[in-house]
Design a protein around this motif. Structure first.
Motif, PDB file in Angstrom:
ATOM      1  N   THR A  29       0.806  -1.225   0.000  1.00  0.00           N
ATOM      2  CA  THR A  29       0.000   0.000   0.000  1.00  0.00           C
ATOM      3  C   THR A  29       0.833   1.267   0.000  1.00  0.00           C
ATOM      4  O   THR A  29       0.302   2.356   0.176  1.00  0.00           O
ATOM      5  N   ILE A  30       2.131   1.140  -0.209  1.00  0.00           N
ATOM      6  CA  ILE A  30       3.023   2.301  -0.137  1.00  0.00           C
ATOM      7  C   ILE A  30       2.672   3.359  -1.182  1.00  0.00           C
ATOM      8  O   ILE A  30       2.634   4.544  -0.877  1.00  0.00           O
ATOM      9  N   ASN A  31       2.387   2.949  -2.411  1.00  0.00           N
ATOM     10  CA  ASN A  31       2.083   3.933  -3.453  1.00  0.00           C
ATOM     11  C   ASN A  31       0.778   4.658  -3.184  1.00  0.00           C
ATOM     12  O   ASN A  31       0.682   5.868  -3.408  1.00  0.00           O
ATOM     13  N   ASN A  32      -0.228   3.945  -2.710  1.00  0.00           N
ATOM     14  CA  ASN A  32      -1.490   4.609  -2.372  1.00  0.00           C
ATOM     15  C   ASN A  32      -1.289   5.611  -1.253  1.00  0.00           C
ATOM     16  O   ASN A  32      -1.868   6.696  -1.261  1.00  0.00           O
ATOM     17  N   PHE A  33      -0.465   5.256  -0.299  1.00  0.00           N
ATOM     18  CA  PHE A  33      -0.190   6.134   0.828  1.00  0.00           C
ATOM     19  C   PHE A  33       0.555   7.389   0.397  1.00  0.00           C
ATOM     20  O   PHE A  33       0.356   8.465   0.944  1.00  0.00           O
ATOM     21  N   LEU A  34       1.426   7.227  -0.586  1.00  0.00           N
ATOM     22  CA  LEU A  34       2.299   8.335  -0.985  1.00  0.00           C
ATOM     23  C   LEU A  34       1.739   9.206  -2.101  1.00  0.00           C
ATOM     24  O   LEU A  34       2.387  10.172  -2.497  1.00  0.00           O
ATOM     25  N   GLU A  35       0.578   8.908  -2.607  1.00  0.00           N
ATOM     26  CA  GLU A  35       0.033   9.705  -3.699  1.00  0.00           C
ATOM     27  C   GLU A  35      -0.502  11.030  -3.170  1.00  0.00           C
ATOM     28  O   GLU A  35      -1.687  11.249  -3.022  1.00  0.00           O
ATOM     29  N   LEU A  36       0.418  11.930  -2.920  1.00  0.00           N
ATOM     30  CA  LEU A  36       0.075  13.223  -2.343  1.00  0.00           C
ATOM     31  C   LEU A  36      -0.347  14.234  -3.392  1.00  0.00           C
ATOM     32  O   LEU A  36      -0.796  15.315  -3.061  1.00  0.00           O
ATOM     33  N   ASN A  37      -0.199  13.871  -4.646  1.00  0.00           N
ATOM     34  CA  ASN A  37      -0.573  14.798  -5.707  1.00  0.00           C
ATOM     35  C   ASN A  37      -2.058  15.104  -5.650  1.00  0.00           C
ATOM     36  O   ASN A  37      -2.480  16.207  -5.970  1.00  0.00           O
ATOM     37  N   ASN A  38      -2.869  14.141  -5.229  1.00  0.00           N
ATOM     38  CA  ASN A  38      -4.303  14.379  -5.105  1.00  0.00           C
ATOM     39  C   ASN A  38      -4.590  15.437  -4.057  1.00  0.00           C
ATOM     40  O   ASN A  38      -5.487  16.257  -4.213  1.00  0.00           O
ATOM     41  N   ILE A  39      -3.823  15.417  -2.980  1.00  0.00           N
ATOM     42  CA  ILE A  39      -3.982  16.430  -1.943  1.00  0.00           C
ATOM     43  C   ILE A  39      -3.625  17.799  -2.501  1.00  0.00           C
ATOM     44  O   ILE A  39      -4.329  18.777  -2.283  1.00  0.00           O
ATOM     45  N   ARG A  40      -2.540  17.867  -3.249  1.00  0.00           N
ATOM     46  CA  ARG A  40      -2.113  19.140  -3.847  1.00  0.00           C
ATOM     47  C   ARG A  40      -3.177  19.674  -4.795  1.00  0.00           C
ATOM     48  O   ARG A  40      -3.491  20.860  -4.783  1.00  0.00           O
ATOM     49  N   ASN A  41      -3.765  18.794  -5.602  1.00  0.00           N
ATOM     50  CA  ASN A  41      -4.800  19.234  -6.539  1.00  0.00           C
ATOM     51  C   ASN A  41      -6.031  19.761  -5.812  1.00  0.00           C
ATOM     52  O   ASN A  41      -6.642  20.739  -6.255  1.00  0.00           O
ATOM     53  N   SER A  42      -6.412  19.134  -4.717  1.00  0.00           N
ATOM     54  CA  SER A  42      -7.564  19.630  -3.971  1.00  0.00           C
ATOM     55  C   SER A  42      -7.258  20.976  -3.328  1.00  0.00           C
ATOM     56  O   SER A  42      -8.123  21.856  -3.274  1.00  0.00           O
ATOM     57  N   ILE A  43      -6.015  21.172  -2.886  1.00  0.00           N
ATOM     58  CA  ILE A  43      -5.620  22.469  -2.332  1.00  0.00           C
ATOM     59  C   ILE A  43      -5.650  23.536  -3.415  1.00  0.00           C
ATOM     60  O   ILE A  43      -6.106  24.657  -3.183  1.00  0.00           O
ATOM     61  N   ILE A  44      -5.187  23.188  -4.612  1.00  0.00           N
ATOM     62  CA  ILE A  44      -5.217  24.141  -5.727  1.00  0.00           C
ATOM     63  C   ILE A  44      -6.655  24.547  -6.033  1.00  0.00           C
ATOM     64  O   ILE A  44      -6.948  25.736  -6.231  1.00  0.00           O
TER      65      ILE A  44
END
Length: 91
Positions: A29-44
């Motif tokens: 589950t490391i890649n799912n955990f590390l997919e922070l780009n989705n967080i960045r897009n929601s912040i944008i």
């Protein structure tokens, strides 16, 4: 594919939380955990809703607006998710 924040957070986990890091790897589950780009897009998206786009056709003004939004999103992601990484790179 991981974003630059995912890679930074991976390094942080590997160095400072090796047990959690190994558990994530072993669970797959490391890649799912590390997919922070989705967080960045929601912040944008949130920043674009709060800070309205300027009413102009000026390329310079629109570029300044976009740079502000993206830089602010990067800063928020770094400060909320990777605070210890910042401390490491400042030393």
């Amino acid at each position: 594919m991981l974003s630059k924040y995912g890679i930074l957070y991976s390094k942080y986990l590997e160095e400072y939380k090796p047990i959690s890091y190994q558990e994530l790897i072993m669970n797959g589950t490391i890649n799912n955990f590390l997919e922070l780009n989705n967080i960045r897009n929601s912040i944008i998206d949130e920043l674009k809703n709060k800070c309205k786009k300027p009413n102009t056709d000026s390329f310079i003004e629109l570029a300044k607006y976009n740079n502000f939004i993206y830089n602010k999103a990067d800063e928020l992601v770094i400060w909320t998710i990777c605070p210890k990484i910042i401390k490491i790179y400042r030393e």
